[in-house]
Design a protein around this motif. Structure first.
Motif, PDB file in Angstrom:
ATOM      1  N   GLY A 243       4.355  -5.228 -15.978  1.00  0.00           N
ATOM      2  CA  GLY A 243       3.046  -5.849 -15.767  1.00  0.00           C
ATOM      3  C   GLY A 243       2.079  -4.887 -15.092  1.00  0.00           C
ATOM      4  N   SER A 244       2.553  -4.238 -14.056  1.00  0.00           N
ATOM      5  CA  SER A 244       1.762  -3.250 -13.327  1.00  0.00           C
ATOM      6  C   SER A 244       2.741  -2.361 -12.567  1.00  0.00           C
ATOM      7  N   GLY A 245       2.536  -1.052 -12.668  1.00  0.00           N
ATOM      8  CA  GLY A 245       3.505  -0.125 -12.067  1.00  0.00           C
ATOM      9  C   GLY A 245       3.802  -0.435 -10.606  1.00  0.00           C
ATOM     10  N   SER A 246       2.746  -0.624  -9.812  1.00  0.00           N
ATOM     11  CA  SER A 246       2.938  -0.818  -8.375  1.00  0.00           C
ATOM     12  C   SER A 246       3.649  -2.140  -8.056  1.00  0.00           C
ATOM     13  N   ALA A 247       3.673  -3.077  -9.005  1.00  0.00           N
ATOM     14  CA  ALA A 247       4.373  -4.356  -8.781  1.00  0.00           C
ATOM     15  C   ALA A 247       5.878  -4.146  -8.629  1.00  0.00           C
ATOM     16  N   SER A 248       6.386  -3.048  -9.186  1.00  0.00           N
ATOM     17  CA  SER A 248       7.826  -2.760  -9.065  1.00  0.00           C
ATOM     18  C   SER A 248       8.206  -2.634  -7.590  1.00  0.00           C
ATOM     19  N   ARG A 249       7.230  -2.197  -6.756  1.00  0.00           N
ATOM     20  CA  ARG A 249       7.513  -2.016  -5.325  1.00  0.00           C
ATOM     21  C   ARG A 249       7.396  -3.325  -4.552  1.00  0.00           C
ATOM     22  N   SER A 250       6.495  -4.234  -4.970  1.00  0.00           N
ATOM     23  CA  SER A 250       6.293  -5.487  -4.221  1.00  0.00           C
ATOM     24  C   SER A 250       7.437  -6.489  -4.398  1.00  0.00           C
TER      25      SER A 250
ATOM     26  N   LYS B 155       1.266   8.027  -3.178  1.00  0.00           N
ATOM     27  CA  LYS B 155       0.665   7.257  -4.269  1.00  0.00           C
ATOM     28  C   LYS B 155       1.308   7.491  -5.626  1.00  0.00           C
ATOM     29  N   TYR B 156       1.203   6.456  -6.450  1.00  0.00           N
ATOM     30  CA  TYR B 156       1.504   6.535  -7.894  1.00  0.00           C
ATOM     31  C   TYR B 156       0.163   6.666  -8.591  1.00  0.00           C
ATOM     32  N   PHE B 157      -0.019   7.712  -9.360  1.00  0.00           N
ATOM     33  CA  PHE B 157      -1.265   7.806 -10.125  1.00  0.00           C
ATOM     34  C   PHE B 157      -1.054   8.678 -11.351  1.00  0.00           C
ATOM     35  N   GLY B 158      -0.444   8.122 -12.375  1.00  0.00           N
ATOM     36  CA  GLY B 158      -0.247   8.842 -13.628  1.00  0.00           C
ATOM     37  C   GLY B 158       1.042   8.412 -14.297  1.00  0.00           C
ATOM     38  N   LYS B 159       0.941   8.172 -15.626  1.00  0.00           N
ATOM     39  CA  LYS B 159       2.100   7.629 -16.351  1.00  0.00           C
ATOM     40  C   LYS B 159       2.690   8.646 -17.324  1.00  0.00           C
ATOM     41  N   ARG B 160       4.020   8.580 -17.454  1.00  0.00           N
ATOM     42  CA  ARG B 160       4.661   9.351 -18.530  1.00  0.00           C
ATOM     43  C   ARG B 160       4.826   8.472 -19.767  1.00  0.00           C
TER      44      ARG B 160
ATOM     45  N   CYS C 220      -6.302   5.463   1.093  1.00  0.00           N
ATOM     46  CA  CYS C 220      -7.244   4.676   0.291  1.00  0.00           C
ATOM     47  C   CYS C 220      -6.751   4.672  -1.151  1.00  0.00           C
ATOM     48  N   ASP C 221      -6.879   3.536  -1.824  1.00  0.00           N
ATOM     49  CA  ASP C 221      -6.407   3.444  -3.212  1.00  0.00           C
ATOM     50  C   ASP C 221      -7.570   3.540  -4.202  1.00  0.00           C
ATOM     51  N   ALA C 222      -7.401   2.936  -5.367  1.00  0.00           N
ATOM     52  CA  ALA C 222      -8.430   3.074  -6.399  1.00  0.00           C
ATOM     53  C   ALA C 222      -9.561   2.076  -6.166  1.00  0.00           C
TER      54      ALA C 222
ATOM     55  N   GLY D   8     -10.838   0.276 -13.549  1.00  0.00           N
ATOM     56  CA  GLY D   8      -9.502  -0.149 -13.135  1.00  0.00           C
ATOM     57  C   GLY D   8      -8.609   1.060 -12.879  1.00  0.00           C
ATOM     58  N   SER D   9      -7.525   0.857 -12.115  1.00  0.00           N
ATOM     59  CA  SER D   9      -6.644   2.001 -11.836  1.00  0.00           C
ATOM     60  C   SER D   9      -5.981   2.537 -13.101  1.00  0.00           C
ATOM     61  N   THR D  10      -5.645   1.639 -14.044  1.00  0.00           N
ATOM     62  CA  THR D  10      -4.963   2.097 -15.267  1.00  0.00           C
ATOM     63  C   THR D  10      -5.837   3.096 -16.029  1.00  0.00           C
ATOM     64  N   GLY D  11      -7.086   2.718 -16.289  1.00  0.00           N
ATOM     65  CA  GLY D  11      -8.010   3.602 -17.024  1.00  0.00           C
ATOM     66  C   GLY D  11      -8.236   4.890 -16.264  1.00  0.00           C
TER      67      GLY D  11
ATOM     68  N   SER E 151      -3.910  -5.968  -5.807  1.00  0.00           N
ATOM     69  CA  SER E 151      -3.648  -7.351  -6.200  1.00  0.00           C
ATOM     70  C   SER E 151      -2.724  -7.438  -7.409  1.00  0.00           C
ATOM     71  N   SER E 152      -2.758  -6.437  -8.299  1.00  0.00           N
ATOM     72  CA  SER E 152      -1.875  -6.511  -9.470  1.00  0.00           C
ATOM     73  C   SER E 152      -0.421  -6.357  -9.030  1.00  0.00           C
ATOM     74  N   ALA E 153      -0.201  -5.673  -7.910  1.00  0.00           N
ATOM     75  CA  ALA E 153       1.166  -5.480  -7.418  1.00  0.00           C
ATOM     76  C   ALA E 153       1.772  -6.810  -6.979  1.00  0.00           C
TER      77      ALA E 153
ATOM     78  N   THR F  86      -4.459 -11.499 -22.096  1.00  0.00           N
ATOM     79  CA  THR F  86      -3.517 -10.885 -23.048  1.00  0.00           C
ATOM     80  C   THR F  86      -2.422 -10.120 -22.300  1.00  0.00           C
ATOM     81  N   ARG F  87      -2.835  -9.448 -21.224  1.00  0.00           N
ATOM     82  CA  ARG F  87      -1.875  -8.664 -20.420  1.00  0.00           C
ATOM     83  C   ARG F  87      -0.782  -9.591 -19.869  1.00  0.00           C
ATOM     84  N   ILE F  88      -1.179 -10.777 -19.421  1.00  0.00           N
ATOM     85  CA  ILE F  88      -0.196 -11.713 -18.861  1.00  0.00           C
ATOM     86  C   ILE F  88       0.678 -12.304 -19.962  1.00  0.00           C
TER      87      ILE F  88
ATOM     88  N   VAL G 191       0.876  -1.182   0.000  1.00  0.00           N
ATOM     89  CA  VAL G 191       0.000   0.000   0.000  1.00  0.00           C
ATOM     90  C   VAL G 191       0.904   1.219   0.000  1.00  0.00           C
ATOM     91  N   ALA G 192       0.632   2.115  -0.950  1.00  0.00           N
ATOM     92  CA  ALA G 192       1.479   3.303  -1.078  1.00  0.00           C
ATOM     93  C   ALA G 192       1.116   4.339  -0.023  1.00  0.00           C
ATOM     94  N   LEU G 193       2.149   4.899   0.603  1.00  0.00           N
ATOM     95  CA  LEU G 193       1.954   6.027   1.514  1.00  0.00           C
ATOM     96  C   LEU G 193       1.964   7.306   0.674  1.00  0.00           C
TER      97      LEU G 193
HETATM   98  C1  DP6 Z   1      -4.066   3.887  -6.524  1.00  0.00           C
HETATM   99  O1  DP6 Z   1      -0.085  -0.209 -10.344  1.00  0.00           O
HETATM  100  O2  DP6 Z   1      -2.501  -0.904 -10.458  1.00  0.00           O
HETATM  101  O3  DP6 Z   1      -2.993   1.826  -6.009  1.00  0.00           O
HETATM  102  O4  DP6 Z   1       0.532   0.511 -13.519  1.00  0.00           O
HETATM  103  O5  DP6 Z   1      -1.664   0.756 -14.603  1.00  0.00           O
HETATM  104  O6  DP6 Z   1      -1.098  -1.403 -13.469  1.00  0.00           O
HETATM  105  P1  DP6 Z   1      -0.908   0.110 -13.493  1.00  0.00           P
HETATM  106  O7  DP6 Z   1      -1.562   0.673 -12.160  1.00  0.00           O
HETATM  107  P2  DP6 Z   1      -1.470   0.143 -10.680  1.00  0.00           P
HETATM  108  O8  DP6 Z   1      -1.900   1.470  -9.900  1.00  0.00           O
HETATM  109  C2  DP6 Z   1      -1.883   1.587  -8.521  1.00  0.00           C
HETATM  110  C3  DP6 Z   1      -2.525   2.862  -8.136  1.00  0.00           C
HETATM  111  C4  DP6 Z   1      -2.793   3.056  -6.672  1.00  0.00           C
HETATM  112  C5  DP6 Z   1      -1.666   3.832  -6.002  1.00  0.00           C
HETATM  113  C6  DP6 Z   1      -0.384   3.102  -5.729  1.00  0.00           C
HETATM  114  O9  DP6 Z   1      -0.382   1.887  -5.480  1.00  0.00           O
HETATM  115  O10 DP6 Z   1       0.680   3.770  -5.727  1.00  0.00           O
END
Ligand code: DP6
Length: 341
Positions: free
Chosen positions: A138-145, A17-22, A283-285, A192-195, A106-108, A71-73, A13-15
């Motif tokens: 696979g998912s941005g937040s997975a880089s942290r897990s 947050k990541y929310f937006g891609k370059r 709280c997350d998405a 989803g968080s990506t959209g 869960s994607s993390a 397809t993502r996997i 869980v992010a303290l």
């Molecule tokens: C709100 O890592 O699920 O949980 O990179 O598109 O797969 P994608 O997104 P994801 O987004 C997580 C967003 C968040 C905040 C966070 O975990 O930092």
């Protein structure tokens, strides 16, 4: 030829947050973020690459995964197959110990466990930094897990994303903090968080200031962790979540992840603070409220949250380790070397 491995990873869980891609293809963030890897929110994944398979097959909690999720996997596996120079298809069998796709990251844990299993099965020998950059695809937040403890995902500057990966700031033993996770609604979330993050970037007038705040919050949070300044870390945590949701709500059309129970949990957190408990909301998405606290206050806060109307379940999480291979089910390196020859 047959290569297999099993691996496990905890969610985070992010303290900040990541929310937006370059970069949407490489999953490169507009700002750095910072998280706690959380036990017991765990994914266990088994992968088998076999020349007899005609296509990839993915099982999630026992059900066959189809469509865009499958397809993502497959695309994620393609990255490793290209690296290895093979075309073998795979069976992936993954199980989560907690409600999925409802703002519980869960994607993390999913992509961190899968990355670790793929690395071992194909003997890619990626170090943790490279594995984190792979999991990020696979998912941005997975880089942290991929890492345990207090983890920063640095934004990075390079176009190829090689400098955008997790970094362990402190191991789990550094500071016994807890995250009390409330399950308000374990169903699938509306978006989803990506959209949601893409729409927020495209349409929310608050996006730029949100990203600016995240960048400075990460630096301040690292300092607070180093000094074990709980109040400072808690204030950053709550502020980051509220700023993120503010930016999300400002999208057009608007997006609202918070439900009535989530808002009630926020007010409960503020009330508990007034009574002297060290509690900070995040709280997350999705609608699940989470409360950052110290180990001393954790049981009281867990009890208060579990009594809140609309809360179905409460999980008291401690800080956990990074993604690991589960030895008994994996092929040993020696086995793989003999298979490769
Ligand atoms: C709100 O890592 O699920 O949980 O990179 O598109 O797969 P994608 O997104 P994801 O987004 C997580 C967003 C968040 C905040 C966070 O975990 O930092």
């Amino acid at each position: 030829m047959k290569f297999n491995a099993s691996a496990k990873a905890f969610a985070n869980v992010a303290l900040v947050k990541y929310f937006g891609k370059r970069d949407r293809v490489l999953n490169l963030p507009d700002a750095s973020s910072l998280s706690l890897t959380l036990e017991p929110l765990q994914t266990v994944t088994k992968i088998v690459f076999d020349e007899s398979y005609k296509s990839d097959k993915v099982l999630f909690n026992g059900d066959v995964v189809e469509g865009s999720a499958a397809t993502r996997i497959s695309s994620f596996l393609d990255i490793a197959r290209n690296l290895k120079g093979i075309t073998l298809k795979a069976n992936v069998d993954t199980t989560n110990s907690f409600p999925t796709a409802a703002g519980l990251a869960s994607s993390a844990s999913g992509f961190a466990a899968l990355a670790r299993a793929v690395d071992y099965a194909l003997d890619l020998k990626l170090d943790d930094t490279a594995l984190s950059a792979y999991a990020r695809r696979g998912s941005g937040s997975a880089s942290r897990s991929v890492f345990g403890g207090f983890v920063k995902w640095q934004r990075g500057e390079k176009d190829d994303g090689s400098d955008s990966h997790g970094i362990c700031i402190k191991k789990p033993s550094w500071w016994d903090l807890r995250m009390i996770v409330g399950v308000a609604d374990s169903g699938q979330k509306s978006m989803g968080s990506t959209g949601a993050m893409n729409l927020t970037k495209e349409t929310s007038p608050y996006y730029k200031s949100w990203i600016k705040s995240a960048q400075s919050h990460v630096n301040e949070a690292v300092e607070a962790i180093e000094k074990k300044d709980f109040q400072k870390l808690g204030e950053i945590t709550e502020n980051s979540a509220l700023l993120m949701h503010g930016a999300i709500m400002g999208s057009n059309p608007g997006i609202m992840f918070l439900k009535g129970t989530t808002i009630d949990a926020y007010h409960l957190t503020v009330e508990m603070r007034k009574k002297g408990l060290g509690a900070y909301f995040t709280c997350d998405a999705g609608p699940q409220p989470k409360i950052l606290c110290t180990v001393e206050d954790a049981v009281k806060i867990e009890r208060e949250l579990s009594m809140l109307k609309g809360i179905k379940k409460v999980i008291n999480c401690k800080i956990g380790d990074g993604a690991q291979v589960i030895k008994p089910y994996g092929t040993s390196i020696e086995d793989k070397c003999s298979t490769l020859q």
